[in-house]
Design a protein around this motif. Structure first.
Motif, PDB file in Angstrom:
ATOM      1  N   GLY A  33      -5.812  12.528 -11.525  1.00  0.00           N
ATOM      2  CA  GLY A  33      -5.666  13.069 -10.167  1.00  0.00           C
ATOM      3  C   GLY A  33      -5.622  11.952  -9.130  1.00  0.00           C
ATOM      4  N   ASP A  34      -6.413  10.880  -9.350  1.00  0.00           N
ATOM      5  CA  ASP A  34      -6.420   9.745  -8.409  1.00  0.00           C
ATOM      6  C   ASP A  34      -5.015   9.155  -8.266  1.00  0.00           C
ATOM      7  N   LYS A  35      -4.319   9.049  -9.413  1.00  0.00           N
ATOM      8  CA  LYS A  35      -2.973   8.452  -9.401  1.00  0.00           C
ATOM      9  C   LYS A  35      -2.019   9.314  -8.576  1.00  0.00           C
ATOM     10  N   VAL A  36      -2.101  10.625  -8.781  1.00  0.00           N
ATOM     11  CA  VAL A  36      -1.193  11.530  -8.065  1.00  0.00           C
ATOM     12  C   VAL A  36      -1.544  11.533  -6.577  1.00  0.00           C
ATOM     13  N   GLU A  37      -2.836  11.512  -6.289  1.00  0.00           N
ATOM     14  CA  GLU A  37      -3.262  11.474  -4.881  1.00  0.00           C
ATOM     15  C   GLU A  37      -2.739  10.208  -4.199  1.00  0.00           C
ATOM     16  N   ALA A  38      -2.848   9.076  -4.888  1.00  0.00           N
ATOM     17  CA  ALA A  38      -2.398   7.804  -4.291  1.00  0.00           C
ATOM     18  C   ALA A  38      -0.896   7.859  -3.991  1.00  0.00           C
ATOM     19  N   LEU A  39      -0.134   8.473  -4.901  1.00  0.00           N
ATOM     20  CA  LEU A  39       1.315   8.573  -4.675  1.00  0.00           C
ATOM     21  C   LEU A  39       1.623   9.426  -3.453  1.00  0.00           C
ATOM     22  N   HIS A  40       0.925  10.560  -3.340  1.00  0.00           N
ATOM     23  CA  HIS A  40       1.150  11.421  -2.168  1.00  0.00           C
ATOM     24  C   HIS A  40       0.799  10.676  -0.888  1.00  0.00           C
ATOM     25  N   LYS A  41      -0.304   9.938  -0.910  1.00  0.00           N
ATOM     26  CA  LYS A  41      -0.725   9.227   0.304  1.00  0.00           C
ATOM     27  C   LYS A  41       0.332   8.208   0.711  1.00  0.00           C
ATOM     28  N   LYS A  42       0.953   7.595  -0.296  1.00  0.00           N
ATOM     29  CA  LYS A  42       1.999   6.610  -0.013  1.00  0.00           C
ATOM     30  C   LYS A  42       3.228   7.291   0.608  1.00  0.00           C
ATOM     31  N   MET A  43       3.525   8.477   0.120  1.00  0.00           N
ATOM     32  CA  MET A  43       4.750   9.165   0.560  1.00  0.00           C
ATOM     33  C   MET A  43       4.568   9.879   1.910  1.00  0.00           C
ATOM     34  N   CYS A  44       3.332  10.323   2.195  1.00  0.00           N
ATOM     35  CA  CYS A  44       3.125  11.170   3.378  1.00  0.00           C
ATOM     36  C   CYS A  44       3.151  10.380   4.673  1.00  0.00           C
ATOM     37  N   HIS A  45       3.787  10.958   5.689  1.00  0.00           N
ATOM     38  CA  HIS A  45       3.770  10.356   7.016  1.00  0.00           C
ATOM     39  C   HIS A  45       2.564  10.861   7.803  1.00  0.00           C
ATOM     40  N   ASN A  46       1.918  11.890   7.280  1.00  0.00           N
ATOM     41  CA  ASN A  46       0.735  12.434   7.954  1.00  0.00           C
ATOM     42  C   ASN A  46      -0.475  12.252   7.039  1.00  0.00           C
ATOM     43  N   GLN A  47      -1.568  12.886   7.395  1.00  0.00           N
ATOM     44  CA  GLN A  47      -2.765  12.787   6.543  1.00  0.00           C
ATOM     45  C   GLN A  47      -3.178  14.185   6.124  1.00  0.00           C
ATOM     46  N   PRO A  48      -2.535  14.716   5.108  1.00  0.00           N
ATOM     47  CA  PRO A  48      -2.809  16.106   4.735  1.00  0.00           C
ATOM     48  C   PRO A  48      -4.163  16.250   4.049  1.00  0.00           C
ATOM     49  N   LYS A  49      -4.648  17.464   4.051  1.00  0.00           N
ATOM     50  CA  LYS A  49      -5.842  17.789   3.248  1.00  0.00           C
ATOM     51  C   LYS A  49      -5.416  17.682   1.778  1.00  0.00           C
ATOM     52  N   ILE A  50      -6.182  16.937   0.998  1.00  0.00           N
ATOM     53  CA  ILE A  50      -5.849  16.831  -0.429  1.00  0.00           C
ATOM     54  C   ILE A  50      -6.930  17.568  -1.220  1.00  0.00           C
TER      55      ILE A  50
ATOM     56  N   ASP B 149       9.251  18.187   4.708  1.00  0.00           N
ATOM     57  CA  ASP B 149       8.010  18.831   4.260  1.00  0.00           C
ATOM     58  C   ASP B 149       7.269  18.005   3.208  1.00  0.00           C
ATOM     59  N   PHE B 150       8.016  17.330   2.318  1.00  0.00           N
ATOM     60  CA  PHE B 150       7.336  16.487   1.319  1.00  0.00           C
ATOM     61  C   PHE B 150       6.542  15.373   2.002  1.00  0.00           C
ATOM     62  N   ARG B 151       7.067  14.896   3.151  1.00  0.00           N
ATOM     63  CA  ARG B 151       6.401  13.774   3.810  1.00  0.00           C
ATOM     64  C   ARG B 151       5.362  14.211   4.824  1.00  0.00           C
ATOM     65  N   ASN B 152       5.380  15.499   5.177  1.00  0.00           N
ATOM     66  CA  ASN B 152       4.437  15.978   6.201  1.00  0.00           C
ATOM     67  C   ASN B 152       3.772  17.290   5.781  1.00  0.00           C
ATOM     68  N   PRO B 153       3.162  17.322   4.614  1.00  0.00           N
ATOM     69  CA  PRO B 153       2.576  18.600   4.191  1.00  0.00           C
ATOM     70  C   PRO B 153       1.239  18.865   4.907  1.00  0.00           C
ATOM     71  N   ASP B 154       0.888  20.142   5.066  1.00  0.00           N
ATOM     72  CA  ASP B 154      -0.452  20.452   5.584  1.00  0.00           C
ATOM     73  C   ASP B 154      -1.463  20.176   4.485  1.00  0.00           C
TER      74      ASP B 154
END
Ligand SMILES: NC(=O)c1ccc[n+]([C@@H]2O[C@H](COP(=O)([O-])OP(=O)(O)OC[C@H]3O[C@@H](n4cnc5c(N)ncnc54)[C@H](O)[C@@H]3O)[C@@H](O)[C@H]2O)c1
Length: 467
Positions: A205-222, A188-193
């Motif tokens: 917020g940009d820093k946290v967003e960049a980290l999520h984008k790196k971790m996610c295998h999908n492209q969730p709504k941020i 779920d951490f790697r594939n959140p909606d």
């Protein structure tokens, strides 16, 4: 002219802010969620340090063993080897990393609020270390579920107090709630909606967003928003899900009474409508676990704080209590004179040892009060079950032993393994299986097994007069 000067000052302020060196992160709290978050960051190539106060947790991780039972955790630890390390020294998180996620427990304190004591204690240790450090900047990210308002009212003043540093200059704060489920945390951490980021400033917020984008295998709504909006959004999402589960359970109960109906036929049809969606719309058992019941309560608490009557959530909570009672009554109605019931599954869901607010635990409690001879099987939750029930119940060593122990067996988990074991089972005597999620294929069952599916009209339950 004045506007231009202001713009120059504004830009200058941000460009001279500390530039992140390497975006290394630390995760404080290596429990059920925190360890998963740390492992997912580390396996996506982010330099990650784990921090926990428990020596045994830190030692286990540094010795290559997961201290938490969750799918993928051991595999990720094996894969990462020395690339992921843990410590109990909060100062290391400040010195060696630029962003710290705080994901410690926030236990309920009875009146619908959560205790912030572990978050405060973690922030105090980090802030003291930050105060002593020469590092010019740090980003603190709160991920624990908190009562809305906590970040601005409590956490930011606390960081300022113990570090002596200035908010929005020397440090920023984000609130980054998790929408993961136990039993599939890493997935779920790697594939959140959805990723929700509450931010003190857009740069943080940009820093946290960049980290999520790196971790996610999908492209969730941020979704980026204020700190308080993110805190309210977290409990709102879970409160909505509990409302949906309760609605599906209401349909399931209705279907048990109306000849010819089947809850799955109804929910899988109405779930196609985009306004509804099919998720969490499978009638069966009450919701449980470590999040849903308490987030529902938190939503009620915040409503009351702002003088709103939380009638909707109160009803959801009532429906859930009734759903647990309904299961107990159904099970008891099938009990033979021997008063023996076996229960397959004690955890609140499959693939987790967590038994908090589990419908199975509520059922077992009701049966034990009635002096029923209860036998259970759930290898992951065995230890927790023993802590709760000790010698008040019996413990089986296999699904088959459990099925053999009583004339009535309740399957509480949604699980392929349990389903297939029951379909293969050859009972020595007549057996009634109560299938709480309608997984079992009646045609595959041995002729000595009667099947009762929760949420489906059933002759066994309603008697001939309603056929
Ligand atoms: N469990 C879920 O399904 C779920 C889902 C979403 C959000 N949450 C939220 O996530 C948070 C964490 O939940 P969890 O289930 O992972 O908790 P947990 O109890 O499994 O783990 C918490 C960890 O934090 C450590 N800890 C406590 N104080 C510390 C400190 N000062 N410094 C370092 N480590 C410290 C503990 O030793 C423990 O290992 C909670 O706020 C919870 O509400 C949980």
């Amino acid at each position: 002219m004045d506007d231009e000067i202001l713009f120059v000052i504004h830009s200058y302020k941000f460009t001279t802010d500390y530039e992140f060196m390497n975006d290394a992160v630390s995760v404080v709290g290596l429990g059920k969620l925190g360890l998963g978050l740390a492992l997912c960051f580390a396996s996506s190539g982010v330099e990650t340090l784990g921090v926990d106060v428990k020596e045994d947790v830190v030692d286990a991780i540094n010795n290559g063993k997961t201290p938490i039972v969750e799918p993928e955790y051991q595999e990720l630890i094996d894969e990462l080897g020395e690339k992921f390390r843990a410590t109990n020294n909060h100062a290391e998180a400040i010195e060696k990393t630029d962003i710290t996620f705080i994901l410690v427990a926030t236990p309920s304190i009875g009146d619908g609020r959560f205790s912030n004591r572990y978050v405060k204690s973690a922030l105090k240790s980090l802030s003291e270390a930050f105060g002593k450090s020469k590092k010019p900047y740090h980003l603190f990210v709160i991920s624990s579920t908190v009562v809305p308002g906590s970040t601005e009212k409590t956490f930011i003043p606390l960081i300022e107090q113990y570090s002596g540093r200035k908010y929005k200059k020397d440090f920023d704060v984000c609130f980054d709630p998790d929408f993961v489920a136990l039993g599939s945390v890493a997935k779920d951490f790697r594939n959140p909606d959805l990723v929700i980021i509450g931010e003190s400033r857009p740069e943080a917020g940009d820093k946290v967003e960049a980290l999520h984008k790196k971790m996610c295998h999908n492209q969730p709504k941020i979704a980026r928003m204020s700190l308080i909006s993110a805190e309210v959004a977290k409990v709102s999402l879970n409160a909505y899900i509990t409302m949906k589960i309760s609605f599906a359970n209401t349909i399931a109960n209705l279907c048990e009474r109306i000849p010819g109906t089947d809850v799955d036929a109804i929910t899988s049809a109405i779930g196609v409508d985009k306004r509804i969606s099919p998720y969490y719309l499978r009638g069966g058992l009450a919701f449980g676990g470590t999040c849903f019941p308490r987030d529902t309560k938190a939503f009620m608490t915040i409503s009351q704080q702002y003088n709103l009557s939380p009638i909707l959530m109160e009803s959801v909570e009532r429906v859930n209590v009734v759903q647990n009672k309904h299961l107990a009554e159904t099970v008891k109605s099938f009990m033979t004179k021997e008063k023996k019931i076996s229960v397959l599954g004690v955890a609140f869901k499959d693939k987790t040892p967590v038994v908090e607010a589990s419908p199975a635990v509520s059922l077992i409690q009701e049966l034990v009060i009635d002096d029923v001879d209860v036998t259970i099987y759930d290898p992951l939750a065995m230890e927790s079950a023993q802590t709760l029930f000790d010698d008040e119940i019996s413990y089986s060593a296999s699904i088959e032993d459990c099925l053999n122990s009583s004339p009535v067996c309740v399957l509480t988990l949604m699980s392929k393994d349990y389903k297939e074991a029951i379909e293969r089972f050859v009972p020595k005597e007549k057996l009634t299986v109560i299938d709480c999620w309608r997984q079992i294929d009646a045609d595959k069952l041995h002729k000595n097994i009667n099947l009762l599916a929760i949420g489906r009209f059933n002759d066994l339950q309603n008697g001939d007069d309603q056929k």
